[in-house]
Design a protein around this motif. Structure first.
Motif, PDB file in Angstrom:
ATOM      1  N   GLY A   1       0.131  24.008  15.635  1.00 36.85           N
ATOM      2  CA  GLY A   1      -0.379  23.807  14.284  1.00 36.85           C
ATOM      3  C   GLY A   1       0.383  24.625  13.260  1.00 36.85           C
ATOM      4  O   GLY A   1       0.681  24.140  12.168  1.00 36.85           O
ATOM      5  N   PHE A   2       0.746  25.854  13.628  1.00 36.34           N
ATOM      6  CA  PHE A   2       1.493  26.708  12.689  1.00 36.34           C
ATOM      7  C   PHE A   2       2.840  26.063  12.356  1.00 36.34           C
ATOM      8  O   PHE A   2       3.302  26.103  11.225  1.00 36.34           O
TER       9      PHE A   2
ATOM     10  N   VAL B   1       2.265  23.306   9.912  1.00 33.98           N
ATOM     11  CA  VAL B   1       2.029  23.881   8.581  1.00 33.98           C
ATOM     12  C   VAL B   1       3.362  24.268   7.957  1.00 33.98           C
ATOM     13  O   VAL B   1       3.638  23.962   6.786  1.00 33.98           O
TER      14      VAL B   1
ATOM     15  N   TYR C   1       5.273  21.121   6.804  1.00 35.54           N
ATOM     16  CA  TYR C   1       4.717  20.496   5.598  1.00 35.54           C
ATOM     17  C   TYR C   1       4.876  21.397   4.379  1.00 35.54           C
ATOM     18  O   TYR C   1       5.089  20.896   3.267  1.00 35.54           O
ATOM     19  N   ALA C   2       4.779  22.728   4.575  1.00 30.88           N
ATOM     20  CA  ALA C   2       4.948  23.631   3.437  1.00 30.88           C
ATOM     21  C   ALA C   2       6.358  23.491   2.883  1.00 30.88           C
ATOM     22  O   ALA C   2       6.569  23.419   1.670  1.00 30.88           O
TER      23      ALA C   2
ATOM     24  N   SER D   1       7.631  28.341   3.302  1.00 33.10           N
ATOM     25  CA  SER D   1       7.163  27.769   4.562  1.00 33.10           C
ATOM     26  C   SER D   1       6.837  28.866   5.562  1.00 33.10           C
ATOM     27  O   SER D   1       5.787  28.848   6.227  1.00 33.10           O
TER      28      SER D   1
ATOM     29  N   ALA E   1       3.008  29.500   6.804  1.00 30.99           N
ATOM     30  CA  ALA E   1       2.612  29.371   8.210  1.00 30.99           C
ATOM     31  C   ALA E   1       2.097  30.710   8.737  1.00 30.99           C
ATOM     32  O   ALA E   1       1.135  30.759   9.503  1.00 30.99           O
TER      33      ALA E   1
ATOM     34  N   VAL F   1      -1.435  31.101   7.479  1.00 31.65           N
ATOM     35  CA  VAL F   1      -2.347  30.226   8.234  1.00 31.65           C
ATOM     36  C   VAL F   1      -2.619  30.820   9.618  1.00 31.65           C
ATOM     37  O   VAL F   1      -3.751  30.811  10.111  1.00 31.65           O
TER      38      VAL F   1
ATOM     39  N   THR G   1      -6.239  31.835  10.891  1.00 36.27           N
ATOM     40  CA  THR G   1      -6.746  31.261  12.140  1.00 36.27           C
ATOM     41  C   THR G   1      -7.271  32.358  13.050  1.00 36.27           C
ATOM     42  O   THR G   1      -8.361  32.259  13.616  1.00 36.27           O
TER      43      THR G   1
ATOM     44  N   ILE H   1      -6.302  21.703  12.777  1.00 35.15           N
ATOM     45  CA  ILE H   1      -5.128  21.741  11.894  1.00 35.15           C
ATOM     46  C   ILE H   1      -4.446  20.374  11.852  1.00 35.15           C
ATOM     47  O   ILE H   1      -4.139  19.836  10.793  1.00 35.15           O
TER      48      ILE H   1
ATOM     49  N   PHE I   1      -4.237  17.623   8.432  1.00 36.20           N
ATOM     50  CA  PHE I   1      -3.055  16.964   7.873  1.00 36.20           C
ATOM     51  C   PHE I   1      -3.201  15.451   7.904  1.00 36.20           C
ATOM     52  O   PHE I   1      -2.819  14.770   6.969  1.00 36.20           O
TER      53      PHE I   1
ATOM     54  N   ALA J   1       7.290  28.421  12.001  1.00 39.31           N
ATOM     55  CA  ALA J   1       7.664  27.648  10.817  1.00 39.31           C
ATOM     56  C   ALA J   1       9.157  27.357  10.806  1.00 39.31           C
ATOM     57  O   ALA J   1       9.572  26.252  10.455  1.00 39.31           O
TER      58      ALA J   1
END
Lengths: 300, 283
Positions: A48-49, A52, A55-56, A75, A79, A82, A86, A115, A119, A211
């Motif tokens: 998930g990180f 993230v 997408y960042a 990014s 991440a 996040v 988490t 996560i 998205f 990331a």
């Protein structure tokens, strides 16, 4: 003769591709191994990180129009944050109450589903291509083989980040604390290390490394919410190298990347995943603790 | 009874059978698996091929499906059950994915990733409920037998159990093989219910779900697993209209349970023990 040189060229090309892919796996596997070494559980939300991070970077490039350096920095930080959040939300309450790592494992599976689906719902499940910020033009290597600039770049970037991590762990005070915690978290706490801060730092570093991997993977395979599923290969790499061992994670990732690319180049690209999992099984059968892992035998 | 209700009851029985299998392994023997969907796949494919290709009757075919899953589990279990904790979980995950990939690539037998159509709809309501009841009785007999108690001993203290003279390795393999049988039968029934199977139905997500249901119900409580299956299956059905949010809610529920009540709904106790305490308080 021509056949042979052609085979050699393909071989070299696949080796470079494999090293490049393996180095990206290494970035992910190292973060995963870092978390494992301190908290002794497999963090399935690690993928998930990575998503993230991807997408960042995408959002920074597309929406904010930032350049690649700013986007990458955002990014990494995104991440990392996040990852810390988490940990605070899902893992901290559990690890404070029990030392059953199984609960952490299941919570991490839950977080990975959360996560991924955040998205899917809020960004949409379609495949997105990152703007062409990273060069992918072909590069000729001393006339021996052609490879893409992207492969070389991801290899270099991975080496830089892994080197930076190594320096952080070996040369700084917090690095020392993390190594102590990997040895024994409780004792490290008794020695005056702020355990909660330490765990947050570990998660931030792991998230940021994921990331970097996420950016390179989203250039390689395009970006989609299920991209995190690829971390399963990084887990496999970490196990091959020995869970909790950082050099092991890197070596395991390189082996895996090479195996995958050579299978794709010479046998069939459909079989590459099968080769990955067979490698895992063989490792576990021959040396369950992995190449560099501590031999865990229970004391009676 | 409408077709829809009937379908849900059949689905409940299938999920409960698979859940019981995983519950035996995870809740009673303490082995955490992330690849049990593969055993469902093996059962489903074996039964589908036997009934469609070799026009075998569905009853022996279902049993054969369970047995194939058992055999594969035995050969997987002997080497991998030496591994402890996360190592076994990751090995099972890798093996589960490997089995799925083999099914996907073995075109001539399994018809590949596009799936296996045209399976006889042999899973009717009586078949599903009957299979569930038989397997339920067998399971409760097993966990209260000396083998079941040996499983619990291995779970609670592996070393102490081996010092007491239990062959812990064999007990863990026994639990794995039995759980594979349950999952194989559940997969076979699922194939007969949907009359179509596809390798992707048995991916890692499905394995996670199987284990999650067991943890949700309470590790070491068979009735908890059944309750967990009931709740999760019904909630999944309820949220079907907002299927977009379904997985999100499912993931969040997993996290929240682990944070609030990690021991699951029933903890490690069986349902009747709650009633007994209730009655005692009454008198």
């Amino acid at each position: 003769m021509k056949e042979v040189s052609h085979g050699l060229e393909t071989f070299l090309q696949q080796v470079i591709n494999g090293l490049s892919l393996g180095s990206v796996y290494a970035l992910i596997a190292v973060g995963y191994s870092l978390v494992y070494s301190v908290l002794l559980f497999s963090n399935f939300a690690h993928g998930g990180f990575l998503v993230v991070g991807g997408y960042a970077c995408y959002a920074a490039l597309k929406v904010l129009g930032a350049n690649i350096w700013v986007a990458s920095a955002m990014s990494l930080v995104g991440a990392g944050i996040v990852a810390v959040v988490t940990e605070r939300l899902a893992y901290k309450p559990i690890r404070e109450r029990t030392n059953v790592t199984l609960y952490l494992l299941i919570a991490s599976m839950g977080m990975s589903i959360v996560i991924e689906n955040l998205f899917v719902i809020f960004v949409g499940g379609r495949f997105r291509a990152l703007p062409p910020v990273i060069p992918t033009s072909p590069v000729s290597l001393f006339g021996l083989a052609t490879t893409s600039a992207f492969d070389l770049l991801s290899l270099v970037a991975s080496v830089v980040f892994l080197g930076a991590l190594q320096i952080f762990l070996l040369r700084t005070k917090w690095g020392l604390a993390i190594r102590a915690a990997a040895y024994d978290l409780r004792t490290a706490g008794l020695m005056g290390v702020n355990v909660n801060l330490l765990v947050s730092i570990v998660f931030f570093v792991a998230g940021a490394l994921a990331a970097v991997g996420g950016i390179f993977l989203s250039v390689r395979y395009t970006l989609y919410p299920q991209l995190g599923g690829i971390t399963i290969k990084a887990f496999v790499a970490a196990v091959i190298g020995g869970l909790g061992s950082l050099p092991g994670a890197v070596v395991g990732s390189i082996i895996l990347g090479l195996a995958e690319m050579l299978t794709a180049g010479f046998i069939s690209s459909q079989l590459r995943d099968l080769v990955v999992f067979s490698l895992l099984v063989v490792t576990l059968l021959v040396k369950p603790s992995g190449l560099f892992g501590k031999n865990v035998s229970e004391k009676v | 009874m409408s077709g829809y209700t009937e379908g849900i009851i059949i689905l409940l029985c299938i999920n409960a059978i698979a859940g019981m299998g995983v519950s035996l392994l995870t809740g009673f023997a303490g082995v955490f698996s992330l690849g049990h969907a593969a055993y469902m796949a093996l059962g489903a494919y074996t039964t589908a091929i036997l009934t469609v290709q070799y026009s075998m009757h569905w009853l022996p075919a279902i049993v054969a499906g369970g047995i194939v899953a058992m055999i594969v589990a035995y050969f997987i279990g002997v080497p991998t059950l030496r591994l402890m904790g996360d190592y076994f979980a990751i090995a099972s995950l890798g093996l589960g994915e490997a089995i799925r990939l083999i099914l996907e690539n073995w075109q001539s037998v399994t018809r590949g990733a596009r799936g296996y159509p045209g399976i006889d709809p042999y899973t009717t309501l009586p078949v599903a409920v009957g299979a569930f009841l038989i397997l339920l009785i067998l399971m409760f007999n097993f966990i209260n037998s000396r083998y079941g108690r040996a499983c619990k001993a291995c779970r609670d203290d592996y070393i102490a159990a081996s010092l007491l003279g239990f062959n812990t390795a064999n007990i863990r393999i026994l639990a794995l093989v039995l759980s594979a049988f349950y999952c194989g039968v559940a997969g076979a029934l699922l194939g007969g219910f949907l009359s179509f199977i596809q390798p992707v139905m048995f991916d890692m997500m499905k394995s996670t779900e199987l284990t999650a249901v067991v943890v949700f119900g309470g590790l070491g409580s068979m009735s908890g697993t059944l309750l967990g299956t009931l709740v999760i299956t019904l909630v999944t059905e309820l949220f079907r209209p907002i299927s977009q949010y379904r997985m999100l809610i499912y993931g969040a529920v997993l996290v929240i349970i682990m944070v609030i009540r990690p021991e699951g709904i029933l903890g490690n106790r069986e349902l009747p023990s709650f009633f007994r305490r209730f009655l005692r308080r009454d008198s």
